[in-house]
Design a protein around this motif. Sequence first.
Motif, PDB file in Angstrom:
ATOM      1  N   GLY A  22       6.508  11.168  11.420  1.00 31.83           N
ATOM      2  CA  GLY A  22       5.472  11.875  10.689  1.00 31.83           C
ATOM      3  C   GLY A  22       6.051  12.870   9.702  1.00 31.83           C
ATOM      4  N   ARG A  23       5.247  13.861   9.361  1.00 28.80           N
ATOM      5  CA  ARG A  23       5.695  14.861   8.397  1.00 28.80           C
ATOM      6  C   ARG A  23       6.721  15.790   9.023  1.00 28.80           C
ATOM      7  NH1 ARG A  23       2.703  19.731   9.070  1.00 28.80           N
ATOM      8  NH2 ARG A  23       1.117  19.536  10.707  1.00 28.80           N
ATOM      9  N   GLU A  49       9.254  11.193   4.864  1.00 26.64           N
ATOM     10  CA  GLU A  49       8.109  11.386   5.752  1.00 26.64           C
ATOM     11  C   GLU A  49       7.204  10.155   5.745  1.00 26.64           C
ATOM     12  OE1 GLU A  49       7.348  16.181   5.532  1.00 26.64           O
ATOM     13  OE2 GLU A  49       6.690  14.944   3.837  1.00 26.64           O
ATOM     14  N   GLY A  50       6.813   9.732   6.957  1.00 25.08           N
ATOM     15  CA  GLY A  50       5.957   8.553   7.093  1.00 25.08           C
ATOM     16  C   GLY A  50       6.701   7.234   7.139  1.00 25.08           C
ATOM     17  N   ARG A  96       7.752   5.157  13.772  1.00 19.32           N
ATOM     18  CA  ARG A  96       7.241   5.783  12.547  1.00 19.32           C
ATOM     19  C   ARG A  96       7.301   7.302  12.700  1.00 19.32           C
ATOM     20  NH1 ARG A  96       3.317   4.137   8.806  1.00 19.32           N
ATOM     21  NH2 ARG A  96       3.963   2.017   9.309  1.00 19.32           N
TER      22      ARG A  96
END
Length: 391
Positions: free
Chosen positions: A171-172, A69-70, A169
């Motif tokens: 995310g969660r 994540e991230g 990118r």
Amino acid sequence: MLVVAAALSSCGTEAPDQGGKPPAQVGYIVAQTSSVPIGVTLSGRTVAFETSEVRPQVTGVIRKRFFTEGSTVRAGEPLFEIDPSLYRAAVNQAQANLASARATADAAQVRADRYRPLAEMEAVARQDYTDALAEARTAKASIAQNAAALDTARINLRFTTVPAPISGRIGRSLFTVGALASATQAEPLAVIQRMDPIYVDMQQSAADLTALRRRLAEGGVLPGSTEVRLMLDSGAAYPLPGTVQFSEVTVDQSTGTVTLRARFPNPDDLLLPGMFVSAMFDQAADPNAILVPQNAVQRDFDGSAFVMLVGPGNKAVRRKVTAERTSGANSVVTAGLRKGDKVIVQGLNGLRQGTSVKPVPSSSPQKVAPPREGEQQDGRSGAGSGTGGGH
């Protein structure tokens, strides 16, 4: 002798004005027209260059998650794995159905081929040959149908591995391992945003934009630059410039504004989607503006601007001007001055309309006379030396 002495004493001095004082020396500049950019500052918000919601296209239980994540992911990179057992079985079944259809088609074609010469010799009824030929064609169509079903089953099996649709990118993760994913679910599994480059959407009043376009059409101003500078919400300047891409063709009915979009490089991901920023750029250029130092533009009690000029007979003349904006250390005068006017920029303290002045270019060095002999003998006469230096 007294007459001669009086003439000698007045030699080299300026003629006094009516008050008996010599005219005040003032520095001036000659007004010149120049092309001055018309800058605007608009509030805006950053928007990701690309945004993609990662969604499942088949239903099943999530078995694995392959990303952090991230982190930054690339297009095509696997992100999730959905249990493929049912879809693998569907592929096997479709393969078996296709093999059966091919066998049936082969038998039907052989039968039709055998009936053909017999029908020509009328050894069998022509209707029997027609039926055999129709069965052979139906069997071939069944092959195509089962081949399509096999392709669909393979596609569904491939969909059990959920790839990244774009690079960016991520995310969660909104779903964990063991959760049931559905092709019709409302929430995505995760969201990917591409932030380099990044967009900045700016809001400008529709009235201001319409007025600018009218002035451009009439030739009153020239097109400006498309380069944009950003000021972050913290007050720091963003180091990389951007460019204006386009403006919307419709006006927001709730705010009466038009959205302009600019594109900025964002190699270090300093700008994140959703940030509030201030965008500054030169939307047009005024070719007939006059730049005057800001200290030369004074204000009345009502806020109107005026400057002092060197008029006929070296008299100070007060002139009202229009100066609504600045450019660096100068005020931009758009009305009230003409090319060639002598604008007083030095010695303005106490200067009034009609006062006699001694004009000199503002770039000229100031002349300071040396102290008289005997005025500065020791430190106790320091105050007297200061007075003498002013003569």
